[in-house]
Scaffold this motif. Structure first.
Motif, PDB file in Angstrom:
ATOM      1  N   ASN A   4      52.184  32.785  19.842  1.00 22.98           N
ATOM      2  CA  ASN A   4      50.970  32.004  20.063  1.00 22.98           C
ATOM      3  C   ASN A   4      49.696  32.840  19.944  1.00 22.98           C
ATOM      4  OD1 ASN A   4      51.305  33.450  22.381  1.00 22.98           O
ATOM      5  ND2 ASN A   4      50.940  31.761  23.775  1.00 22.98           N
ATOM      6  N   GLU A   5      49.839  34.147  19.699  1.00 20.65           N
ATOM      7  CA  GLU A   5      48.682  35.005  19.512  1.00 20.65           C
ATOM      8  C   GLU A   5      48.285  35.006  18.040  1.00 20.65           C
ATOM      9  OE1 GLU A   5      49.060  38.956  21.051  1.00 20.65           O
ATOM     10  OE2 GLU A   5      50.180  38.270  22.776  1.00 20.65           O
ATOM     11  N   GLU A   6      47.006  34.987  17.797  1.00 22.16           N
ATOM     12  CA  GLU A   6      46.521  35.065  16.431  1.00 22.16           C
ATOM     13  C   GLU A   6      45.913  36.432  16.193  1.00 22.16           C
ATOM     14  OE1 GLU A   6      44.097  31.972  14.891  1.00 22.16           O
ATOM     15  OE2 GLU A   6      45.123  30.443  16.061  1.00 22.16           O
ATOM     16  N   LYS A   7      46.128  36.956  15.002  1.00 18.89           N
ATOM     17  CA  LYS A   7      45.533  38.230  14.628  1.00 18.89           C
ATOM     18  C   LYS A   7      44.046  37.999  14.349  1.00 18.89           C
ATOM     19  CE  LYS A   7      45.883  41.912  11.259  1.00 18.89           C
ATOM     20  NZ  LYS A   7      46.551  42.397  10.064  1.00 18.89           N
ATOM     21  N   THR A   8      43.206  38.818  14.947  1.00 17.09           N
ATOM     22  CA  THR A   8      41.775  38.725  14.718  1.00 17.09           C
ATOM     23  C   THR A   8      41.451  39.329  13.356  1.00 17.09           C
ATOM     24  OG1 THR A   8      41.319  38.916  17.059  1.00 17.09           O
ATOM     25  CG2 THR A   8      39.508  39.403  15.572  1.00 17.09           C
ATOM     26  N   ARG A   9      40.694  38.586  12.570  1.00 18.01           N
ATOM     27  CA  ARG A   9      40.283  39.069  11.260  1.00 18.01           C
ATOM     28  C   ARG A   9      38.818  39.441  11.299  1.00 18.01           C
ATOM     29  NH1 ARG A   9      42.297  34.791   6.857  1.00 18.01           N
ATOM     30  NH2 ARG A   9      43.564  33.618   8.282  1.00 18.01           N
ATOM     31  N   GLN A  10      38.468  40.411  10.492  1.00 15.82           N
ATOM     32  CA  GLN A  10      37.073  40.806  10.366  1.00 15.82           C
ATOM     33  C   GLN A  10      36.736  40.825   8.885  1.00 15.82           C
ATOM     34  OE1 GLN A  10      35.980  44.907  11.331  1.00 15.82           O
ATOM     35  NE2 GLN A  10      34.318  44.054  12.553  1.00 15.82           N
ATOM     36  N   VAL A  11      35.650  40.182   8.538  1.00 20.62           N
ATOM     37  CA  VAL A  11      35.187  40.151   7.154  1.00 20.62           C
ATOM     38  C   VAL A  11      33.844  40.858   7.101  1.00 20.62           C
ATOM     39  CG1 VAL A  11      34.459  38.680   5.245  1.00 20.62           C
ATOM     40  CG2 VAL A  11      36.378  37.980   6.691  1.00 20.62           C
ATOM     41  N   ARG A  12      33.729  41.794   6.182  1.00 19.87           N
ATOM     42  CA  ARG A  12      32.463  42.513   6.002  1.00 19.87           C
ATOM     43  C   ARG A  12      31.955  42.251   4.592  1.00 19.87           C
ATOM     44  NH1 ARG A  12      33.682  48.500   8.411  1.00 19.87           N
ATOM     45  NH2 ARG A  12      34.250  47.837  10.505  1.00 19.87           N
ATOM     46  N   GLU A  27      28.232  54.188   5.240  1.00 20.44           N
ATOM     47  CA  GLU A  27      28.723  53.034   5.985  1.00 20.44           C
ATOM     48  C   GLU A  27      29.607  52.147   5.100  1.00 20.44           C
ATOM     49  OE1 GLU A  27      26.927  49.559   8.913  1.00 20.44           O
ATOM     50  OE2 GLU A  27      25.563  50.929   7.903  1.00 20.44           O
ATOM     51  N   ALA A  28      29.197  51.948   3.857  1.00 24.29           N
ATOM     52  CA  ALA A  28      29.998  51.139   2.924  1.00 24.29           C
ATOM     53  C   ALA A  28      31.328  51.829   2.619  1.00 24.29           C
ATOM     54  CB  ALA A  28      29.226  50.886   1.632  1.00 24.29           C
ATOM     55  N   LYS A  29      31.283  53.138   2.397  1.00 22.70           N
ATOM     56  CA  LYS A  29      32.514  53.895   2.124  1.00 22.70           C
ATOM     57  C   LYS A  29      33.484  53.794   3.297  1.00 22.70           C
ATOM     58  CE  LYS A  29      30.441  57.195  -1.026  1.00 22.70           C
ATOM     59  NZ  LYS A  29      30.021  58.588  -1.246  1.00 22.70           N
ATOM     60  N   GLU A  30      32.959  53.884   4.518  1.00 21.77           N
ATOM     61  CA  GLU A  30      33.800  53.784   5.712  1.00 21.77           C
ATOM     62  C   GLU A  30      34.421  52.391   5.821  1.00 21.77           C
ATOM     63  OE1 GLU A  30      33.557  54.138  10.570  1.00 21.77           O
ATOM     64  OE2 GLU A  30      31.860  54.801   9.371  1.00 21.77           O
ATOM     65  N   ALA A  31      33.639  51.355   5.579  1.00 19.82           N
ATOM     66  CA  ALA A  31      34.149  49.981   5.650  1.00 19.82           C
ATOM     67  C   ALA A  31      35.263  49.772   4.630  1.00 19.82           C
ATOM     68  CB  ALA A  31      33.019  48.988   5.419  1.00 19.82           C
ATOM     69  N   SER A  35      39.382  49.075   5.393  1.00 19.96           N
ATOM     70  CA  SER A  35      39.841  47.731   5.023  1.00 19.96           C
ATOM     71  C   SER A  35      41.289  47.749   4.526  1.00 19.96           C
ATOM     72  CB  SER A  35      38.946  47.147   3.932  1.00 19.96           C
ATOM     73  OG  SER A  35      39.158  47.840   2.719  1.00 19.96           O
ATOM     74  N   ASP A  36      41.922  46.605   4.627  1.00 18.49           N
ATOM     75  CA  ASP A  36      43.250  46.452   4.036  1.00 18.49           C
ATOM     76  C   ASP A  36      43.194  45.548   2.811  1.00 18.49           C
ATOM     77  OD1 ASP A  36      44.742  44.045   6.368  1.00 18.49           O
ATOM     78  OD2 ASP A  36      42.856  44.041   5.309  1.00 18.49           O
ATOM     79  N   CYS A  37      42.045  44.927   2.574  1.00 21.15           N
ATOM     80  CA  CYS A  37      41.865  44.001   1.460  1.00 21.15           C
ATOM     81  C   CYS A  37      40.426  44.119   0.961  1.00 21.15           C
ATOM     82  CB  CYS A  37      42.151  42.574   1.935  1.00 21.15           C
ATOM     83  SG  CYS A  37      41.799  41.306   0.724  1.00 21.15           S
ATOM     84  N   VAL A  38      40.271  44.198  -0.352  1.00 20.42           N
ATOM     85  CA  VAL A  38      38.935  44.275  -0.946  1.00 20.42           C
ATOM     86  C   VAL A  38      38.821  43.181  -1.997  1.00 20.42           C
ATOM     87  CG1 VAL A  38      37.321  45.720  -2.249  1.00 20.42           C
ATOM     88  CG2 VAL A  38      38.805  46.767  -0.548  1.00 20.42           C
ATOM     89  N   GLY A  52      46.243  51.722  -2.300  1.00 18.38           N
ATOM     90  CA  GLY A  52      46.880  51.270  -1.076  1.00 18.38           C
ATOM     91  C   GLY A  52      46.260  50.011  -0.480  1.00 18.38           C
ATOM     92  N   LYS A  53      45.304  49.428  -1.161  1.00 17.99           N
ATOM     93  CA  LYS A  53      44.634  48.230  -0.662  1.00 17.99           C
ATOM     94  C   LYS A  53      45.025  47.016  -1.495  1.00 17.99           C
ATOM     95  CE  LYS A  53      41.022  50.705   1.417  1.00 17.99           C
ATOM     96  NZ  LYS A  53      41.718  50.990   2.647  1.00 17.99           N
ATOM     97  N   ALA A  54      45.018  45.857  -0.879  1.00 18.43           N
ATOM     98  CA  ALA A  54      45.162  44.617  -1.639  1.00 18.43           C
ATOM     99  C   ALA A  54      43.805  44.376  -2.289  1.00 18.43           C
ATOM    100  CB  ALA A  54      45.527  43.465  -0.710  1.00 18.43           C
ATOM    101  N   VAL A  55      43.790  44.240  -3.610  1.00 22.36           N
ATOM    102  CA  VAL A  55      42.537  44.101  -4.347  1.00 22.36           C
ATOM    103  C   VAL A  55      42.542  42.773  -5.100  1.00 22.36           C
ATOM    104  CG1 VAL A  55      41.075  45.108  -6.144  1.00 22.36           C
ATOM    105  CG2 VAL A  55      42.354  46.603  -4.600  1.00 22.36           C
ATOM    106  N   TYR A  56      41.460  42.024  -4.944  1.00 22.53           N
ATOM    107  CA  TYR A  56      41.329  40.719  -5.598  1.00 22.53           C
ATOM    108  C   TYR A  56      40.006  40.674  -6.344  1.00 22.53           C
ATOM    109  CZ  TYR A  56      45.005  39.470  -2.335  1.00 22.53           C
ATOM    110  OH  TYR A  56      46.174  39.438  -1.620  1.00 22.53           O
ATOM    111  N   SER A  57      40.074  40.300  -7.592  1.00 19.94           N
ATOM    112  CA  SER A  57      38.878  40.140  -8.392  1.00 19.94           C
ATOM    113  C   SER A  57      38.398  38.702  -8.259  1.00 19.94           C
ATOM    114  CB  SER A  57      39.182  40.463  -9.859  1.00 19.94           C
ATOM    115  OG  SER A  57      38.046  40.238 -10.648  1.00 19.94           O
TER     116      SER A  57
END
Length: 71
Positions: A4-12, A27-31, A35-38, A52-57
């Motif tokens: 019943n717990e939901e994973k909190t997502r963060q979008v930047r 700051e952008a490089k750190e974000a 990230s796990d998805c770009v 190592g990241k999920a990348v979507y165009s």
């Protein structure tokens, strides 16, 4: 995590300037590093290391929304 717990997502949202890795702010490089998805325009994704990241165009808001809700 319990069922019943939901994973909190963060979008930047990041502006990456002219699309060259040398123009990214720290700051952008750190974000990106954290990230796990770009998601971004194809030409912009090619300027950074995304191993190592999920990348979507995607560029259109509807496409981005669909990726975020399915990830």
């Amino acid at each position: 995590m319990e069922m019943n717990e939901e994973k909190t997502r963060q979008v930047r949202l990041l502006g990456i300037g002219m699309g060259m890795s040398g123009t990214l702010t720290g700051e952008a490089k750190e974000a990106i590093r954290e990230s796990d998805c770009v998601i971004g325009a194809k030409r912009m994704l090619g300027c950074m290391s995304l191993e190592g990241k999920a990348v979507y165009s995607a560029y259109m808001p509807e496409e981005i929304r669909d990726i975020v809700t399915s990830h």
